[in-house]
Design a protein around this motif. Structure first.
Motif, PDB file in Angstrom:
ATOM      1  N   THR A 151       0.814  -1.208   0.000  1.00 16.68           N
ATOM      2  CA  THR A 151       0.000   0.000   0.000  1.00 16.68           C
ATOM      3  C   THR A 151       0.851   1.262   0.000  1.00 16.68           C
ATOM      4  O   THR A 151       0.325   2.345  -0.234  1.00 16.68           O
ATOM      5  CB  THR A 151      -0.924   0.032   1.229  1.00 16.68           C
ATOM      6  OG1 THR A 151      -0.129  -0.049   2.413  1.00 16.68           O
ATOM      7  CG2 THR A 151      -1.922  -1.104   1.187  1.00 16.68           C
ATOM      8  N   ARG A 152       2.137   1.147   0.272  1.00 17.82           N
ATOM      9  CA  ARG A 152       3.018   2.319   0.332  1.00 17.82           C
ATOM     10  C   ARG A 152       3.938   2.439  -0.879  1.00 17.82           C
ATOM     11  O   ARG A 152       4.670   3.400  -0.995  1.00 17.82           O
ATOM     12  CB  ARG A 152       3.878   2.281   1.608  1.00 17.82           C
ATOM     13  CG  ARG A 152       3.065   2.309   2.881  1.00 17.82           C
ATOM     14  CD  ARG A 152       2.311   3.619   3.003  1.00 17.82           C
ATOM     15  NE  ARG A 152       1.578   3.681   4.235  1.00 17.82           N
ATOM     16  CZ  ARG A 152       0.304   3.989   4.307  1.00 17.82           C
ATOM     17  NH1 ARG A 152      -0.380   4.247   3.225  1.00 17.82           N
ATOM     18  NH2 ARG A 152      -0.317   4.041   5.457  1.00 17.82           N
ATOM     19  N   GLY A 187      -7.008   2.986  -4.269  1.00 15.71           N
ATOM     20  CA  GLY A 187      -6.384   4.187  -4.793  1.00 15.71           C
ATOM     21  C   GLY A 187      -7.237   4.949  -5.788  1.00 15.71           C
ATOM     22  O   GLY A 187      -6.787   5.919  -6.360  1.00 15.71           O
ATOM     23  N   TRP A 214      -8.210   9.150  -2.834  1.00 18.98           N
ATOM     24  CA  TRP A 214      -8.932   8.856  -1.599  1.00 18.98           C
ATOM     25  C   TRP A 214     -10.167   8.067  -1.964  1.00 18.98           C
ATOM     26  O   TRP A 214     -10.678   8.160  -3.069  1.00 18.98           O
ATOM     27  CB  TRP A 214      -9.259  10.120  -0.818  1.00 18.98           C
ATOM     28  CG  TRP A 214     -10.268  11.021  -1.435  1.00 18.98           C
ATOM     29  CD1 TRP A 214     -10.087  11.808  -2.532  1.00 18.98           C
ATOM     30  CD2 TRP A 214     -11.603  11.250  -1.007  1.00 18.98           C
ATOM     31  NE1 TRP A 214     -11.228  12.505  -2.811  1.00 18.98           N
ATOM     32  CE2 TRP A 214     -12.174  12.181  -1.887  1.00 18.98           C
ATOM     33  CE3 TRP A 214     -12.364  10.754   0.031  1.00 18.98           C
ATOM     34  CZ2 TRP A 214     -13.483  12.622  -1.748  1.00 18.98           C
ATOM     35  CZ3 TRP A 214     -13.665  11.197   0.163  1.00 18.98           C
ATOM     36  CH2 TRP A 214     -14.206  12.123  -0.717  1.00 18.98           C
ATOM     37  N   ALA A 265      -6.447  13.494   2.155  1.00 17.30           N
ATOM     38  CA  ALA A 265      -6.512  13.476   0.695  1.00 17.30           C
ATOM     39  C   ALA A 265      -7.622  14.396   0.198  1.00 17.30           C
ATOM     40  O   ALA A 265      -7.443  15.146  -0.772  1.00 17.30           O
ATOM     41  CB  ALA A 265      -6.723  12.050   0.189  1.00 17.30           C
ATOM     42  N   GLY A 294       5.196   3.484  -4.291  1.00 16.72           N
ATOM     43  CA  GLY A 294       4.852   4.591  -5.179  1.00 16.72           C
ATOM     44  C   GLY A 294       4.266   5.788  -4.463  1.00 16.72           C
ATOM     45  O   GLY A 294       3.703   6.671  -5.103  1.00 16.72           O
ATOM     46  N   THR A 295       4.364   5.827  -3.142  1.00 19.04           N
ATOM     47  CA  THR A 295       3.846   6.960  -2.382  1.00 19.04           C
ATOM     48  C   THR A 295       4.972   7.649  -1.641  1.00 19.04           C
ATOM     49  O   THR A 295       6.054   7.087  -1.458  1.00 19.04           O
ATOM     50  CB  THR A 295       2.771   6.528  -1.370  1.00 19.04           C
ATOM     51  OG1 THR A 295       3.374   5.674  -0.391  1.00 19.04           O
ATOM     52  CG2 THR A 295       1.624   5.808  -2.041  1.00 19.04           C
ATOM     53  N   LYS A 296       4.721   8.856  -1.197  1.00 16.22           N
ATOM     54  CA  LYS A 296       5.688   9.636  -0.433  1.00 16.22           C
ATOM     55  C   LYS A 296       4.959  10.239   0.751  1.00 16.22           C
ATOM     56  O   LYS A 296       3.870  10.804   0.598  1.00 16.22           O
ATOM     57  CB  LYS A 296       6.261  10.744  -1.332  1.00 16.22           C
ATOM     58  CG  LYS A 296       7.274  11.620  -0.706  1.00 16.22           C
ATOM     59  CD  LYS A 296       8.601  10.944  -0.656  1.00 16.22           C
ATOM     60  CE  LYS A 296       9.636  11.939  -0.144  1.00 16.22           C
ATOM     61  NZ  LYS A 296      10.792  11.315   0.359  1.00 16.22           N
ATOM     62  N   GLN A 297       5.540  10.115   1.939  1.00 16.04           N
ATOM     63  CA  GLN A 297       4.899  10.653   3.133  1.00 16.04           C
ATOM     64  C   GLN A 297       5.009  12.169   3.150  1.00 16.04           C
ATOM     65  O   GLN A 297       6.056  12.734   2.837  1.00 16.04           O
ATOM     66  CB  GLN A 297       5.541  10.082   4.395  1.00 16.04           C
ATOM     67  CG  GLN A 297       4.872  10.567   5.657  1.00 16.04           C
ATOM     68  CD  GLN A 297       5.474   9.959   6.909  1.00 16.04           C
ATOM     69  OE1 GLN A 297       6.485   9.291   6.856  1.00 16.04           O
ATOM     70  NE2 GLN A 297       4.846  10.207   8.027  1.00 16.04           N
ATOM     71  N   GLN A 349      -6.221   9.479   6.722  1.00 13.72           N
ATOM     72  CA  GLN A 349      -5.615   9.483   5.382  1.00 13.72           C
ATOM     73  C   GLN A 349      -6.610  10.008   4.342  1.00 13.72           C
ATOM     74  O   GLN A 349      -6.273  10.850   3.508  1.00 13.72           O
ATOM     75  CB  GLN A 349      -5.176   8.062   5.022  1.00 13.72           C
ATOM     76  CG  GLN A 349      -4.626   7.907   3.630  1.00 13.72           C
ATOM     77  CD  GLN A 349      -3.141   8.161   3.541  1.00 13.72           C
ATOM     78  OE1 GLN A 349      -2.453   8.132   4.550  1.00 13.72           O
ATOM     79  NE2 GLN A 349      -2.653   8.393   2.352  1.00 13.72           N
ATOM     80  N   ALA A 386      -4.663  13.626  -5.368  1.00 15.12           N
ATOM     81  CA  ALA A 386      -4.537  12.832  -4.143  1.00 15.12           C
ATOM     82  C   ALA A 386      -5.618  11.761  -4.136  1.00 15.12           C
ATOM     83  O   ALA A 386      -6.805  12.083  -4.106  1.00 15.12           O
ATOM     84  CB  ALA A 386      -4.656  13.722  -2.905  1.00 15.12           C
TER      85      ALA A 386
END
Length: 132
Positions: free
Chosen positions: A40-41, A102, A93, A75, A43-46, A71, A91
Protein backbone atom coordinates in the motif's frame (compact mmCIF):
# COMPACT_ATOMS: atom_id res chain seq x y z
CA UNK A 1 55.70 -9.86 39.21
CA UNK A 2 54.15 -12.48 37.00
CA UNK A 3 52.32 -11.44 33.92
CA UNK A 4 48.75 -12.72 33.59
CA UNK A 5 48.15 -15.19 30.76
CA UNK A 6 46.07 -14.12 27.77
CA UNK A 7 42.69 -15.79 28.39
CA UNK A 8 41.72 -15.76 24.72
CA UNK A 9 44.89 -17.64 23.82
CA UNK A 10 44.33 -20.14 26.65
CA UNK A 11 40.70 -20.72 25.57
CA UNK A 12 41.73 -21.17 21.93
CA UNK A 13 44.46 -23.63 22.89
CA UNK A 14 42.06 -25.60 25.07
CA UNK A 15 39.50 -25.85 22.25
CA UNK A 16 36.82 -23.70 23.80
CA UNK A 17 33.21 -24.65 23.09
CA UNK A 18 32.11 -21.06 23.39
CA UNK A 19 30.40 -19.78 20.26
CA UNK A 20 32.07 -17.07 18.32
CA UNK A 21 30.28 -13.87 17.42
CA UNK A 22 28.23 -14.40 14.30
CA UNK A 23 29.49 -12.83 11.12
CA UNK A 24 27.72 -9.57 10.36
CA UNK A 25 24.90 -9.98 7.88
CA UNK A 26 25.52 -8.54 4.44
CA UNK A 27 23.70 -5.28 3.74
CA UNK A 28 20.21 -5.89 2.39
CA UNK A 29 19.91 -5.89 -1.35
CA UNK A 30 17.57 -3.56 -3.17
CA UNK A 31 15.17 -6.47 -3.70
CA UNK A 32 15.08 -7.25 0.04
CA UNK A 33 14.35 -3.61 0.84
CA UNK A 34 11.53 -3.55 -1.70
CA UNK A 35 9.96 -6.59 -0.05
CA UNK A 36 10.00 -4.79 3.31
CA UNK A 37 7.79 -1.98 1.97
CA UNK A 38 4.06 -2.69 2.32
CA UNK A 39 2.30 -2.85 -1.04
CA UNK A 40 0.00 0.00 0.00
CA UNK A 41 3.02 2.32 0.33
CA UNK A 42 4.77 1.53 -2.96
CA UNK A 43 4.85 4.59 -5.18
CA UNK A 44 3.85 6.96 -2.38
CA UNK A 45 5.69 9.64 -0.43
CA UNK A 46 4.90 10.65 3.13
CA UNK A 47 3.88 14.27 3.69
CA UNK A 48 4.02 15.49 7.27
CA UNK A 49 3.47 18.73 9.16
CA UNK A 50 3.44 19.85 12.79
CA UNK A 51 0.28 21.35 14.28
CA UNK A 52 -1.01 21.90 17.83
CA UNK A 53 -2.25 18.77 19.58
CA UNK A 54 -5.87 19.96 19.42
CA UNK A 55 -5.70 19.88 15.62
CA UNK A 56 -4.67 16.22 15.65
CA UNK A 57 -7.44 15.26 18.08
CA UNK A 58 -10.06 17.16 16.10
CA UNK A 59 -8.93 15.51 12.87
CA UNK A 60 -9.17 12.04 14.43
CA UNK A 61 -12.59 12.82 15.89
CA UNK A 62 -13.82 13.98 12.49
CA UNK A 63 -12.54 10.75 10.92
CA UNK A 64 -14.50 8.73 13.49
CA UNK A 65 -17.65 10.82 12.99
CA UNK A 66 -17.48 10.38 9.22
CA UNK A 67 -16.49 6.69 9.49
CA UNK A 68 -13.37 7.19 7.41
CA UNK A 69 -9.63 7.49 7.97
CA UNK A 70 -7.37 10.43 8.63
CA UNK A 71 -5.62 9.48 5.38
CA UNK A 72 -8.87 9.98 3.44
CA UNK A 73 -9.60 13.28 5.19
CA UNK A 74 -6.13 14.55 4.33
CA UNK A 75 -6.51 13.48 0.69
CA UNK A 76 -9.89 15.22 0.50
CA UNK A 77 -8.41 18.40 2.00
CA UNK A 78 -5.43 18.35 -0.38
CA UNK A 79 -7.70 17.86 -3.38
CA UNK A 80 -9.84 20.81 -2.22
CA UNK A 81 -6.67 22.92 -1.97
CA UNK A 82 -5.53 21.84 -5.43
CA UNK A 83 -8.95 22.66 -6.92
CA UNK A 84 -8.93 26.09 -5.23
CA UNK A 85 -5.65 26.89 -6.98
CA UNK A 86 -6.65 25.43 -10.35
CA UNK A 87 -4.49 22.30 -10.08
CA UNK A 88 -5.62 18.76 -10.88
CA UNK A 89 -6.96 16.79 -7.92
CA UNK A 90 -4.35 14.04 -7.77
CA UNK A 91 -4.54 12.83 -4.14
CA UNK A 92 -6.26 9.42 -4.21
CA UNK A 93 -8.93 8.86 -1.60
CA UNK A 94 -11.72 6.37 -1.35
CA UNK A 95 -14.42 8.45 0.29
CA UNK A 96 -14.77 5.67 2.85
CA UNK A 97 -12.48 3.69 5.14
CA UNK A 98 -10.73 0.49 4.19
CA UNK A 99 -10.57 1.01 0.43
CA UNK A 100 -6.91 0.71 -0.58
CA UNK A 101 -7.61 0.61 -4.33
CA UNK A 102 -6.38 4.19 -4.79
CA UNK A 103 -9.33 5.25 -6.95
CA UNK A 104 -10.65 8.75 -6.51
CA UNK A 105 -13.55 9.55 -4.24
CA UNK A 106 -15.82 10.53 -7.13
CA UNK A 107 -15.49 7.03 -8.57
CA UNK A 108 -16.31 5.48 -5.23
CA UNK A 109 -19.26 7.79 -4.52
CA UNK A 110 -20.75 7.14 -7.95
CA UNK A 111 -20.43 3.40 -7.43
CA UNK A 112 -22.15 3.62 -4.05
CA UNK A 113 -25.27 5.10 -5.69
CA UNK A 114 -25.79 1.75 -7.43
CA UNK A 115 -25.98 0.05 -4.04
CA UNK A 116 -28.79 2.36 -2.95
CA UNK A 117 -30.97 1.47 -5.94
CA UNK A 118 -33.63 -1.20 -5.38
CA UNK A 119 -32.52 -4.63 -6.46
CA UNK A 120 -34.69 -7.52 -7.58
CA UNK A 121 -32.44 -9.83 -5.55
CA UNK A 122 -33.24 -8.06 -2.26
CA UNK A 123 -36.31 -8.92 -0.26
CA UNK A 124 -38.96 -6.22 -0.23
CA UNK A 125 -39.09 -6.20 3.57
CA UNK A 126 -35.30 -6.02 3.98
CA UNK A 127 -34.02 -2.91 5.78
CA UNK A 128 -32.32 -0.32 3.55
CA UNK A 129 -28.60 -0.62 3.18
CA UNK A 130 -26.48 1.89 5.08
CA UNK A 131 -24.90 4.68 3.02
CA UNK A 132 -21.22 4.21 2.38
Amino acid sequence: MNKRPNLAAVAAAAGSTRRRDPEPAPPPTLEARELAIPRTRVGTKQIAAHFPEDVAWQLRALAVERKTTVQNLMAEALNDLFAKHGKPEVAPWSGRAGCPDGRGGATRRAASVEHDAPSSRRRRDAPPRPAL
